[in-house]
Design a protein around this motif. Structure first.
Motif, PDB file in Angstrom:
ATOM      1  N   ILE A  72       0.808  -1.223   0.000  1.00 36.22           N
ATOM      2  CA  ILE A  72       0.000   0.000   0.000  1.00 36.22           C
ATOM      3  C   ILE A  72       0.840   1.271   0.000  1.00 36.22           C
ATOM      4  CG2 ILE A  72      -2.039  -1.082   0.989  1.00 36.22           C
ATOM      5  CD1 ILE A  72      -1.349   0.201   3.645  1.00 36.22           C
ATOM      6  N   VAL A  73       2.048   1.257   0.577  1.00 34.89           N
ATOM      7  CA  VAL A  73       2.858   2.474   0.516  1.00 34.89           C
ATOM      8  C   VAL A  73       3.381   2.726  -0.888  1.00 34.89           C
ATOM      9  CG1 VAL A  73       3.513   2.451   2.945  1.00 34.89           C
ATOM     10  CG2 VAL A  73       5.035   1.417   1.257  1.00 34.89           C
ATOM     11  N   ASN A  74       3.416   1.691  -1.703  1.00 40.30           N
ATOM     12  CA  ASN A  74       3.849   1.872  -3.085  1.00 40.30           C
ATOM     13  C   ASN A  74       2.719   2.269  -4.020  1.00 40.30           C
ATOM     14  OD1 ASN A  74       6.685   1.427  -2.977  1.00 40.30           O
ATOM     15  ND2 ASN A  74       6.217  -0.686  -2.438  1.00 40.30           N
ATOM     16  N   VAL A  75       1.497   2.336  -3.513  1.00 42.96           N
ATOM     17  CA  VAL A  75       0.386   2.802  -4.334  1.00 42.96           C
ATOM     18  C   VAL A  75       0.556   4.295  -4.619  1.00 42.96           C
ATOM     19  CG1 VAL A  75      -2.110   3.171  -4.404  1.00 42.96           C
ATOM     20  CG2 VAL A  75      -1.199   1.006  -3.575  1.00 42.96           C
ATOM     21  N   PRO A  77       3.594   6.498  -3.605  1.00 42.99           N
ATOM     22  CA  PRO A  77       4.864   6.600  -2.888  1.00 42.99           C
ATOM     23  C   PRO A  77       5.191   8.008  -2.385  1.00 42.99           C
ATOM     24  CG  PRO A  77       5.223   5.997  -5.192  1.00 42.99           C
ATOM     25  CD  PRO A  77       3.759   6.027  -4.968  1.00 42.99           C
ATOM     26  N   THR A  78       4.641   9.033  -3.018  1.00 38.74           N
ATOM     27  CA  THR A  78       4.926  10.398  -2.575  1.00 38.74           C
ATOM     28  C   THR A  78       4.174  10.764  -1.302  1.00 38.74           C
ATOM     29  OG1 THR A  78       3.196  11.233  -4.039  1.00 38.74           O
ATOM     30  CG2 THR A  78       5.453  11.223  -4.902  1.00 38.74           C
ATOM     31  N   ASN A  79       3.157   9.998  -0.941  1.00 38.96           N
ATOM     32  CA  ASN A  79       2.359  10.269   0.259  1.00 38.96           C
ATOM     33  C   ASN A  79       2.292   9.041   1.166  1.00 38.96           C
ATOM     34  OD1 ASN A  79       1.634  12.953  -0.420  1.00 38.96           O
ATOM     35  ND2 ASN A  79       0.133  12.162  -1.865  1.00 38.96           N
ATOM     36  N   ARG A  80       3.428   8.433   1.403  1.00 36.60           N
ATOM     37  CA  ARG A  80       3.456   7.193   2.199  1.00 36.60           C
ATOM     38  C   ARG A  80       2.880   7.380   3.597  1.00 36.60           C
ATOM     39  NH1 ARG A  80       9.253   4.664   0.319  1.00 36.60           N
ATOM     40  NH2 ARG A  80       8.434   3.925  -1.657  1.00 36.60           N
ATOM     41  N   SER A  81       3.223   8.480   4.233  1.00 37.44           N
ATOM     42  CA  SER A  81       2.727   8.680   5.603  1.00 37.44           C
ATOM     43  C   SER A  81       1.206   8.838   5.617  1.00 37.44           C
ATOM     44  CB  SER A  81       3.404   9.881   6.258  1.00 37.44           C
ATOM     45  OG  SER A  81       3.195  11.051   5.498  1.00 37.44           O
ATOM     46  N   THR A  82       0.654   9.510   4.625  1.00 38.97           N
ATOM     47  CA  THR A  82      -0.799   9.663   4.544  1.00 38.97           C
ATOM     48  C   THR A  82      -1.476   8.328   4.289  1.00 38.97           C
ATOM     49  OG1 THR A  82      -0.498  11.903   3.692  1.00 38.97           O
ATOM     50  CG2 THR A  82      -2.655  10.890   3.352  1.00 38.97           C
ATOM     51  N   VAL A  83      -0.897   7.542   3.389  1.00 40.70           N
ATOM     52  CA  VAL A  83      -1.461   6.226   3.076  1.00 40.70           C
ATOM     53  C   VAL A  83      -1.438   5.332   4.315  1.00 40.70           C
ATOM     54  CG1 VAL A  83      -1.102   4.126   1.713  1.00 40.70           C
ATOM     55  CG2 VAL A  83      -0.925   6.351   0.617  1.00 40.70           C
ATOM     56  N   MET A  84      -0.346   5.345   5.059  1.00 39.40           N
ATOM     57  CA  MET A  84      -0.271   4.520   6.272  1.00 39.40           C
ATOM     58  C   MET A  84      -1.236   5.022   7.338  1.00 39.40           C
ATOM     59  SD  MET A  84       1.523   2.002   5.593  1.00 39.40           S
ATOM     60  CE  MET A  84       1.573   1.273   7.214  1.00 39.40           C
ATOM     61  N   ALA A  85      -1.439   6.347   7.421  1.00 39.55           N
ATOM     62  CA  ALA A  85      -2.407   6.888   8.375  1.00 39.55           C
ATOM     63  C   ALA A  85      -3.823   6.432   8.005  1.00 39.55           C
ATOM     64  CB  ALA A  85      -2.323   8.412   8.408  1.00 39.55           C
ATOM     65  N   GLY A 131      -7.124  -4.163  -6.019  1.00 35.50           N
ATOM     66  CA  GLY A 131      -7.677  -3.284  -7.044  1.00 35.50           C
ATOM     67  C   GLY A 131      -6.987  -1.929  -7.104  1.00 35.50           C
ATOM     68  N   LEU A 132      -6.160  -1.619  -6.093  1.00 38.03           N
ATOM     69  CA  LEU A 132      -5.430  -0.359  -6.082  1.00 38.03           C
ATOM     70  C   LEU A 132      -4.332  -0.395  -7.124  1.00 38.03           C
ATOM     71  CD1 LEU A 132      -4.980   0.074  -2.224  1.00 38.03           C
ATOM     72  CD2 LEU A 132      -6.669   1.202  -3.684  1.00 38.03           C
ATOM     73  N   LYS A 133      -4.142   0.698  -7.807  1.00 38.33           N
ATOM     74  CA  LYS A 133      -3.115   0.782  -8.840  1.00 38.33           C
ATOM     75  C   LYS A 133      -2.050   1.796  -8.428  1.00 38.33           C
ATOM     76  CE  LYS A 133      -5.306  -1.949 -11.622  1.00 38.33           C
ATOM     77  NZ  LYS A 133      -5.216  -3.279 -11.182  1.00 38.33           N
ATOM     78  N   PRO A 134      -0.772   1.414  -8.496  1.00 40.50           N
ATOM     79  CA  PRO A 134       0.300   2.356  -8.180  1.00 40.50           C
ATOM     80  C   PRO A 134       0.265   3.568  -9.093  1.00 40.50           C
ATOM     81  CG  PRO A 134       1.147   0.125  -8.321  1.00 40.50           C
ATOM     82  CD  PRO A 134      -0.279   0.092  -8.815  1.00 40.50           C
ATOM     83  N   THR A 135       0.634   4.729  -8.543  1.00 43.48           N
ATOM     84  CA  THR A 135       0.614   5.961  -9.334  1.00 43.48           C
ATOM     85  C   THR A 135       1.940   6.257  -9.998  1.00 43.48           C
ATOM     86  OG1 THR A 135       1.183   7.295  -7.406  1.00 43.48           O
ATOM     87  CG2 THR A 135      -1.166   7.009  -7.902  1.00 43.48           C
ATOM     88  N   HIS A 136       2.967   5.482  -9.706  1.00 43.72           N
ATOM     89  CA  HIS A 136       4.276   5.792 -10.303  1.00 43.72           C
ATOM     90  C   HIS A 136       4.532   5.043 -11.560  1.00 43.72           C
ATOM     91  CE1 HIS A 136       5.774   2.016  -8.602  1.00 43.72           C
ATOM     92  NE2 HIS A 136       5.275   2.408  -7.451  1.00 43.72           N
TER      93      HIS A 136
END
Length: 136
Positions: A72-75, A77-85, A131-136
């Motif tokens: 999920i942090v690689n979905v 990557p620029t907002n890893r802390s937000t994704v983990m929150a 179903g989540l797609k990475p943005t990078h």
């Protein structure tokens, strides 16, 4: 006793997940968790089967947590802390609503109904995650 299974899995989870890949690990450990949850509802009062299945569930979920977090942090990557929150927030929200709904289901459908709800909820969460797609 159950924490030993989870500890073992979290300790070796990184090694296993690097070998099989994080997406595959999410699928595998999630699927195994669903199967164990369904089996838990079927074992009834067989204490040793129940204990064994709970240890397996702790182990599968222990392996799955590190893979899920990496996935999920690689979905985004620029907002890893937000994704983990968000992940933590939805985890606690799910625990709250799961307990609430389980409290309604148990008197009518018993332990198997709660296990079935848990398995279904886990399956849905796996499908949403994959179903989540990475943005990078």
């Amino acid at each position: 006793m159950f924490s030993r299974g989870n500890f073992f899995a979290s300790f070796f989870g990184g090694v296993v997940n690097n070998r099989i890949g994080f997406t595959r690990s999410v699928k595998l450990n999630g699927s195994l968790s669903v199967m164990v949850m369904l089996l838990l509802g079927l074992v009834g009062n067989h204490l040793w089967l129940l204990v064994g299945l709970l240890i397996c569930l702790a182990m599968f979920q222990g392996f799955g947590v590190s893979a899920l977090n990496t996935f999920i942090v690689n979905v985004v990557p620029t907002n890893r802390s937000t994704v983990m929150a968000f992940n933590s927030s939805f985890l606690y929200l799910g625990l709250t609503f799961g307990s609430l709904i389980g409290g309604w289901i148990y008197p009518t459908f018993g332990y198997f109904g709660v296990c079935l709800l848990s398995a279904l909820s886990t399956l849905i969460s796996i499908l949403v995650t994959l179903g989540l797609k990475p943005t990078h």
